[in-house]
Enzyme design. Structure first.
Site, PDB file in Angstrom:
ATOM      1  CE  LYS A  39      -2.804  17.821   4.526  1.00  0.00           C
ATOM      2  NZ  LYS A  39      -1.651  17.361   3.806  1.00  0.00           N
ATOM      3  NE  ARG A 137       3.568  18.261  -1.221  1.00  0.00           N
ATOM      4  CZ  ARG A 137       3.000  18.189  -0.014  1.00  0.00           C
ATOM      5  NH1 ARG A 137       3.034  17.058   0.647  1.00  0.00           N
ATOM      6  NH2 ARG A 137       2.402  19.220   0.524  1.00  0.00           N
ATOM      7  CE1 TYR A 264      -0.845 -15.769  11.347  1.00  0.00           C
ATOM      8  CE2 TYR A 264      -1.187 -13.424  11.774  1.00  0.00           C
ATOM      9  CZ  TYR A 264      -1.657 -14.656  11.335  1.00  0.00           C
ATOM     10  OH  TYR A 264      -2.943 -14.759  10.894  1.00  0.00           O
ATOM     11  CG  MET A 312      -6.233  -7.339   9.076  1.00  0.00           C
ATOM     12  SD  MET A 312      -7.017  -8.104   7.663  1.00  0.00           S
ATOM     13  CE  MET A 312      -5.662  -8.367   6.569  1.00  0.00           C
TER      14      MET A 312
END
Ligand code: PLP
Length: 370
Positions: A39, A137, A264, A312
């Protein structure tokens, strides 16, 4: 090895995948099959691209989370059985039938709709019924299990191929909880035997249980993480080799004076003259922002710190006085023969687990198969 031009890439060693599959096969008895959990694009390694190697080295089954992941394997020519582990919506059931994807079933509505799809397409739908023995779950509680089995048996077109459960803590050194889940699953198995329900495949084990809890190696084991060469715990009972190496090249390098604020929020300020390198990878690629002022990269054989906020598309590294140039190769995950940065290191820096590290490497990163 041909590549596009983006200067960030993941090298996936098919030799290591082959080796890891073989290692797991040594643990399995003759009646236990290996289901490769592929997956999330094979935990970020490329589900289809690694699948052929997996099959060639002893994998019998695949598991995916989503029907569309199964369809991608089918379109790529994978004919081995594929189990969809996740909750399938009613809208996705027909594709499961037509593409011969086995469906995880744990509630009556989906069982009925799957039966309708099977009748419509005149193809049996393969069902694995999931019991929740303690994961909390997906899955029915053992006490609610009998009714669903009866329903599935009574509906046309449904074929019970398996019954399974999932362990919550098989990676813990203390296996008490796993034992408890196991005893609950054993009761389910006994109940099904008493009712004479034929079940070709009982399964329970993930990587951790396959490694650390041998009784759970039933008719098949569902191994994800380990096939990619990673461990769910610090213990290393098998020789596994990490399959993924993540690399980039220096995009820019700049000499800056002491007292220069970097990235930043100015969370890093140089304390003396140094060289700051810009790497063309950021959190949109999966190099998480939580690695700001935490992680390291390997440049010229030296572990250098990530400094300031990861952004990013860019990450900044303080390389001190190393003679680094634009275009120099940088290892983000992997080894240069001397030093190594592992997915476990990233997990530590990010405050997460290695599963998240590789599965969140984004589609922007080209995978190269070696
Ligand atoms: C139901 C189920 N089985 C097996 C696995 C494989 O687990 P692992 O990667 O620890 O082998 C997973 C992965 O999360 C899962 O959800």
């Amino acid at each position: 090895m041909s590549r596009l031009t983006r200067q960030v890439w993941a090298e996936v060693s098919l030799d290591h995948i082959a080796h890891n599959v073989q290692q797991f096969c040594t643990l399995l008895g003759p009646r236990c099959q290996l289901m490769a959990v592929a997956k999330a694009n094979g935990y970020g390694h490329g589900a289809l691209e690694t699948a052929y190697t997996m099959i060639a080295n002893g994998t019998n089954w695949f598991a995916v989370a989503l029907p569309e992941e199964g369809v991608r394997l089918r379109r790529g020519g994978i004919t081995a059985p594929i189990l969809v582990l996740g909750a399938v919506s009613a809208d996705e059931l027909e594709v499961c039938v037509t593409q011969d994807l086995s469906v995880t079933v744990f509630e009556p509505h989906i069982a009925r709709r799957l039966s309708q799809a099977a009748v419509k397409w005149q193809k049996p739908a393969k069902v694995h019924i999931k019991v929740d023995t303690g994961m909390g779950r997906l899955g029915l509680l053992p006490e609610d299990f009998g009714e669903l089995v009866e329903l599935v048996q009574s509906l046309p077109g449904l074929d019970i191929q398996g019954v399974f459960t999932h362990f919550a803590r098989a990676d813990a050194p203390d296996l008490e909880y796993t034992q408890w889940q196991w005893s609950r699953f054993q009761k389910v198995r006994q109940e099904l035997a008493k009712r004479e329900v034929p079940v070709p495949y009982f399964h329970a084990a993930n990587t951790a249980a396959t490694l650390f809890f041998p009784p759970a190696r039933l008719d098949l084991v569902r191994v994800g993480l380990g096939l990619y060469g990673l461990f769910p715990d610090k213990r290393r009972p098998l020789d596994l080799r990490p399959a993924l190496t993540l690399k980039t090249r220096v995009a820019f390098v700049k000499r800056v004076p002491g007292g220069s604020a970097i990235s930043y929020d100015s969370t890093y300020v140089t304390w003396k003259e140094t060289s700051i390198v810009v790497l063309p990878i950021g959190y949109a690629d999966g190099l998480a922002r939580s690695m700001s002022n935490q992680g390291k990269v390997l440049i010229h054989g030296t572990l250098c710190p990530i400094v300031g906020r990861v952004t990013m598309d860019h990450t900044l590294v303080d390389v001190g006085n190393l003679p680094v140039k634009i275009g120099d190769e940088v290892i983000l995950i992997g080894s240069d023969g001397q030093n190594e940065i592992t997915a476990d290191d990233w997990a530590h820096w990010m405050g997460t687990i290695n599963y998240e590290v590789t599965s969140q490497l984004s589609a922007r990163i080209e995978r190269v198969y070696t």
